[in-house]
Design a protein around this motif. Structure first.
Motif, PDB file in Angstrom:
ATOM      1  N   LEU A  77       1.036  -1.197   0.007  1.00 26.15           N
ATOM      2  CA  LEU A  77      -0.017  -0.034  -0.018  1.00 26.15           C
ATOM      3  C   LEU A  77       0.827   1.321   0.028  1.00 26.15           C
ATOM      4  CD1 LEU A  77      -2.744  -1.028   2.448  1.00 26.15           C
ATOM      5  CD2 LEU A  77      -3.078  -0.612   0.284  1.00 26.15           C
ATOM      6  N   TYR A  78       2.010   1.137   0.687  1.00 31.18           N
ATOM      7  CA  TYR A  78       3.115   2.379   1.029  1.00 31.18           C
ATOM      8  C   TYR A  78       3.749   2.604  -0.593  1.00 31.18           C
ATOM      9  CZ  TYR A  78       6.674   5.177   2.850  1.00 31.18           C
ATOM     10  OH  TYR A  78       7.604   6.203   3.130  1.00 31.18           O
ATOM     11  N   TYR A  79       3.980   1.281  -1.213  1.00 30.68           N
ATOM     12  CA  TYR A  79       4.434   1.670  -2.451  1.00 30.68           C
ATOM     13  C   TYR A  79       3.650   2.331  -3.391  1.00 30.68           C
ATOM     14  CZ  TYR A  79       7.245   0.140  -6.736  1.00 30.68           C
ATOM     15  OH  TYR A  79       7.713  -0.002  -8.058  1.00 30.68           O
ATOM     16  N   GLU A  80       2.284   1.796  -3.465  1.00 32.20           N
ATOM     17  CA  GLU A  80       1.241   2.195  -4.309  1.00 32.20           C
ATOM     18  C   GLU A  80       1.164   3.859  -4.260  1.00 32.20           C
ATOM     19  OE1 GLU A  80      -1.137  -1.920  -5.145  1.00 32.20           O
ATOM     20  OE2 GLU A  80      -2.254  -0.108  -5.159  1.00 32.20           O
ATOM     21  N   ALA A  81       0.902   3.936  -2.961  1.00 38.63           N
ATOM     22  CA  ALA A  81       0.732   5.473  -2.474  1.00 38.63           C
ATOM     23  C   ALA A  81       1.958   6.451  -2.887  1.00 38.63           C
ATOM     24  CB  ALA A  81       0.744   5.697  -1.078  1.00 38.63           C
ATOM     25  N   LYS A  82       3.226   5.659  -2.904  1.00 38.18           N
ATOM     26  CA  LYS A  82       4.323   6.699  -3.279  1.00 38.18           C
ATOM     27  C   LYS A  82       4.064   6.922  -4.735  1.00 38.18           C
ATOM     28  CE  LYS A  82       7.272   4.168  -1.068  1.00 38.18           C
ATOM     29  NZ  LYS A  82       8.693   3.812  -0.437  1.00 38.18           N
ATOM     30  N   CYS A  83       3.700   5.681  -5.337  1.00 36.84           N
ATOM     31  CA  CYS A  83       3.603   6.027  -7.083  1.00 36.84           C
ATOM     32  C   CYS A  83       2.801   7.002  -7.282  1.00 36.84           C
ATOM     33  CB  CYS A  83       3.310   4.588  -7.607  1.00 36.84           C
ATOM     34  SG  CYS A  83       4.503   3.395  -7.502  1.00 36.84           S
ATOM     35  N   ARG A  84       1.446   6.923  -6.564  1.00 35.74           N
ATOM     36  CA  ARG A  84       0.223   7.791  -6.815  1.00 35.74           C
ATOM     37  C   ARG A  84       0.892   9.399  -6.679  1.00 35.74           C
ATOM     38  NH1 ARG A  84      -4.034   7.455  -9.936  1.00 35.74           N
ATOM     39  NH2 ARG A  84      -4.006   5.292  -9.526  1.00 35.74           N
ATOM     40  N   ILE A  85       1.649   9.507  -5.436  1.00 36.62           N
ATOM     41  CA  ILE A  85       2.318  10.999  -5.166  1.00 36.62           C
ATOM     42  C   ILE A  85       2.782  11.217  -6.340  1.00 36.62           C
ATOM     43  CG2 ILE A  85       3.658  11.989  -3.902  1.00 36.62           C
ATOM     44  CD1 ILE A  85       2.591  10.387  -1.265  1.00 36.62           C
ATOM     45  N   GLN A  86       3.809  10.637  -6.904  1.00 33.29           N
ATOM     46  CA  GLN A  86       4.745  10.930  -7.842  1.00 33.29           C
ATOM     47  C   GLN A  86       3.834  11.060  -9.200  1.00 33.29           C
ATOM     48  OE1 GLN A  86       8.167   8.306  -8.932  1.00 33.29           O
ATOM     49  NE2 GLN A  86       9.791   9.603  -7.764  1.00 33.29           N
ATOM     50  N   ASP A  87       2.863  10.320  -9.504  1.00 33.81           N
ATOM     51  CA  ASP A  87       2.167  10.421 -10.587  1.00 33.81           C
ATOM     52  C   ASP A  87       0.658  10.263 -10.489  1.00 33.81           C
ATOM     53  OD1 ASP A  87       1.916   8.656 -13.799  1.00 33.81           O
ATOM     54  OD2 ASP A  87       0.882  10.342 -13.236  1.00 33.81           O
ATOM     55  N   PRO A  88       0.009  11.663 -10.013  1.00 32.10           N
ATOM     56  CA  PRO A  88      -1.122  11.558  -9.532  1.00 32.10           C
ATOM     57  C   PRO A  88      -2.309  11.001 -10.490  1.00 32.10           C
ATOM     58  CG  PRO A  88      -0.278  13.542  -9.046  1.00 32.10           C
ATOM     59  CD  PRO A  88       0.731  12.842 -10.117  1.00 32.10           C
ATOM     60  N   VAL A  89      -2.071  10.866 -11.620  1.00 32.31           N
ATOM     61  CA  VAL A  89      -2.859  10.431 -12.872  1.00 32.31           C
ATOM     62  C   VAL A  89      -3.039   8.960 -12.924  1.00 32.31           C
ATOM     63  CG1 VAL A  89      -3.626  10.522 -15.065  1.00 32.31           C
ATOM     64  CG2 VAL A  89      -2.898  12.461 -14.169  1.00 32.31           C
ATOM     65  N   TYR A  90      -1.702   8.322 -13.071  1.00 34.75           N
ATOM     66  CA  TYR A  90      -1.580   7.036 -13.471  1.00 34.75           C
ATOM     67  C   TYR A  90      -1.218   5.901 -12.239  1.00 34.75           C
ATOM     68  CZ  TYR A  90      -2.230   8.521 -18.069  1.00 34.75           C
ATOM     69  OH  TYR A  90      -2.913   9.141 -19.274  1.00 34.75           O
ATOM     70  N   GLY A  91      -0.465   6.717 -11.221  1.00 35.11           N
ATOM     71  CA  GLY A  91       0.011   5.946 -10.006  1.00 35.11           C
ATOM     72  C   GLY A  91       1.114   4.734 -10.679  1.00 35.11           C
ATOM     73  N   CYS A  92       0.825   3.644  -9.997  1.00 40.79           N
ATOM     74  CA  CYS A  92       1.684   2.552 -10.442  1.00 40.79           C
ATOM     75  C   CYS A  92       1.227   1.787 -11.362  1.00 40.79           C
ATOM     76  CB  CYS A  92       1.779   1.584  -9.120  1.00 40.79           C
ATOM     77  SG  CYS A  92      -0.139   0.688  -8.659  1.00 40.79           S
ATOM     78  N   VAL A  93      -0.287   2.171 -11.957  1.00 41.09           N
ATOM     79  CA  VAL A  93      -0.465   1.540 -13.273  1.00 41.09           C
ATOM     80  C   VAL A  93       0.354   2.087 -14.510  1.00 41.09           C
ATOM     81  CG1 VAL A  93      -2.515   1.339 -14.647  1.00 41.09           C
ATOM     82  CG2 VAL A  93      -2.754   1.441 -12.525  1.00 41.09           C
ATOM     83  N   GLY A  94       1.006   3.008 -14.407  1.00 38.25           N
ATOM     84  CA  GLY A  94       2.023   3.599 -15.114  1.00 38.25           C
ATOM     85  C   GLY A  94       2.945   2.713 -15.382  1.00 38.25           C
ATOM     86  N   ILE A  95       3.378   2.463 -14.233  1.00 35.36           N
ATOM     87  CA  ILE A  95       4.510   1.574 -14.303  1.00 35.36           C
ATOM     88  C   ILE A  95       4.263   0.181 -14.924  1.00 35.36           C
ATOM     89  CG2 ILE A  95       6.231   0.225 -12.820  1.00 35.36           C
ATOM     90  CD1 ILE A  95       5.962   2.445 -10.859  1.00 35.36           C
ATOM     91  N   ILE A  96       2.914  -0.282 -14.635  1.00 34.33           N
ATOM     92  CA  ILE A  96       2.703  -1.513 -15.385  1.00 34.33           C
ATOM     93  C   ILE A  96       2.545  -1.354 -16.742  1.00 34.33           C
ATOM     94  CG2 ILE A  96       0.654  -3.168 -15.555  1.00 34.33           C
ATOM     95  CD1 ILE A  96       0.057  -2.748 -12.505  1.00 34.33           C
ATOM     96  N   SER A  97       2.083  -0.395 -17.181  1.00 38.04           N
ATOM     97  CA  SER A  97       1.898  -0.040 -18.620  1.00 38.04           C
ATOM     98  C   SER A  97       3.229   0.145 -19.379  1.00 38.04           C
ATOM     99  CB  SER A  97       0.876   0.967 -18.841  1.00 38.04           C
ATOM    100  OG  SER A  97       0.992   1.605 -20.086  1.00 38.04           O
ATOM    101  N   SER A  98       4.174   0.605 -18.421  1.00 38.38           N
ATOM    102  CA  SER A  98       5.578   0.514 -19.080  1.00 38.38           C
ATOM    103  C   SER A  98       6.177  -0.704 -19.272  1.00 38.38           C
ATOM    104  CB  SER A  98       6.283   1.621 -18.103  1.00 38.38           C
ATOM    105  OG  SER A  98       7.462   1.710 -18.853  1.00 38.38           O
ATOM    106  N   LEU A  99       5.914  -1.461 -18.289  1.00 35.55           N
ATOM    107  CA  LEU A  99       6.457  -2.767 -18.257  1.00 35.55           C
ATOM    108  C   LEU A  99       5.805  -3.780 -19.298  1.00 35.55           C
ATOM    109  CD1 LEU A  99       6.581  -3.551 -14.497  1.00 35.55           C
ATOM    110  CD2 LEU A  99       8.632  -3.182 -15.974  1.00 35.55           C
ATOM    111  N   HIS A 100       4.862  -3.553 -19.707  1.00 31.50           N
ATOM    112  CA  HIS A 100       3.946  -4.206 -20.687  1.00 31.50           C
ATOM    113  C   HIS A 100       4.908  -3.931 -22.142  1.00 31.50           C
ATOM    114  CE1 HIS A 100       0.912  -6.565 -19.298  1.00 31.50           C
ATOM    115  NE2 HIS A 100       0.471  -5.665 -18.467  1.00 31.50           N
TER     116      HIS A 100
END
Lengths: 154, 195
Positions: free
Chosen positions: A74-97
């Protein structure tokens, strides 16, 4: 003196969550093991997106031995969302794909090229039967199929 | 993306919260009544007020993507309460690492051909070039260097920096399909937003 001593003890042993809410931290506080008071940022970060009651409900619904990992994720996802309020960690998943697709395509190209080179290598190696020209019983030299004088196929 | 409140039909959020869906409802454009589960998941994980705050902090043209990514994360968390999306990230990262190793091995073989260590029988070996792997960090993704989130994560190889010190949850099980339902936000999918 005893009263102040008790207050000091209470405030110094409060977890980050109870400190945030300025409340007493009970001995069985569900947050205490995962939100120590020396890391207040962890809770403020998670609380910003999930809320304390949601986190509490999530932790209650899972086994104790899994809670630490759950809080960390949860902390990791929250940090991702702070860095990227629009996509959060989903942006990372998309990039990995995308990276996987690119890598698979490049791997396929490299393997195709290797197969091509292997095939050429196999074709280019001289076979033992053609290493020396054969001398026919009549004394003629047979240079194999490349020999223009070899008329066996006529 | 019509507002359902304009048709006197409450949006999924107001229906869930059992309140009147007012004109200008912030949820209405993104939570149509035909997708009740979307809001239910988001509400369970994030809560309506947190989502409202988040949407208010984002530009209007980005809100649809933001809601879709929240819905995706919420669904991931509902499916896997312990790891959520992080489980998917770990799984995909392992795939990337594996592909990187295979590509390195293939490139090493190609280099050996090019250096004539393995004679190929071809006249022009200089034309053989190893396949260059993708850049080794996600520099094109400037705000998402995973290793920077914690001030430097683990692992230096691969196409990007590894997330910091997470266990690999999918050693023994994996049912999560990152490009499955719930927004279809995988790299190959279209989704509602342009990612």
């Amino acid at each position: 003196m005893n009263r102040f001593h008790k207050l000091d003890k209470m405030t110094s042993t409060r977890c980050a969550v109870c400190k945030y809410f300025r409340r007493r931290c009970p001995p069985d506080c569900i947050f205490a093991p995962y939100f120590p008071n020396n890391d207040p940022q962890k809770f403020t970060c998670v609380h910003r997106f999930y809320g304390a009651s949601n986190i509490g409900k999530m932790l209650e619904e899972m086994s104790v031995h899994l809670r630490a990992d759950a809080v960390d994720s949860l902390y990791y996802e929250a940090k991702c969302r702070i860095q990227d309020p629009v996509y959060g960690c989903v942006g990372i998943i998309s990039s990995l794909h995308q990276q996987i697709q690119i890598a698979q395509s490049q791997l396929a190209k490299a393997q195709a090229e290797l197969s091509f080179l292997d095939a050429n290598l196999a074709a280019a190696e001289p076979t033992p039967s053609h290493s020396e020209p054969l001398v026919q019983p009549n004394g003629a030299v047979d240079h194999g199929l490349d020999d223009p004088l070899n008329t066996w196929f006529y | 993306m019509a507002s359902s409140s304009s048709y006197n039909s409450p949006c999924a959020a107001c229906k869930f919260l059992r309140r009147k869906c007012m004109p200008g409802c912030i949820f209405a454009p993104y939570f149509p009544p035909e997708e009740p589960q979307k809001f239910a998941n988001v509400h369970k994980i994030f809560g309506a007020s947190n989502v409202t705050k988040l949407l208010n902090d984002i530009l209007p043209h980005q809100r649809e993507d933001a809601v879709n990514s929240l819905a995706y994360e919420a669904e991931a968390r509902v499916r896997d309460p312990v790891y959520g999306c992080v489980g998917a990230i770990t799984f995909l990262q392992r795939q990337v690492d594996r592909l990187q190793k295979e590509l390195d091995a293939a490139n090493a073989d190609l280099i050996r051909y090019a250096c004539n260590e393995i004679p190929s029988g071809l006249p022009h070996m200089s034309s053989i070039q190893p396949i260059t792997p993708p850049q080794r960090s996600i520099d094109h993704y400037p705000n998402r260097r995973i290793g920077d989130i914690d001030g430097g994560g683990g692992g230096g190889g691969g196409f990007y920096q590894s997330p910091p010190s997470f266990p690999y949850p999918y050693a023994n099980h994996h049912q999560w399909n990152p490009s499955g339902s719930g927004g279809n936000l995988g790299g190959g999918g279209g989704g509602q937003g342009n990612m």
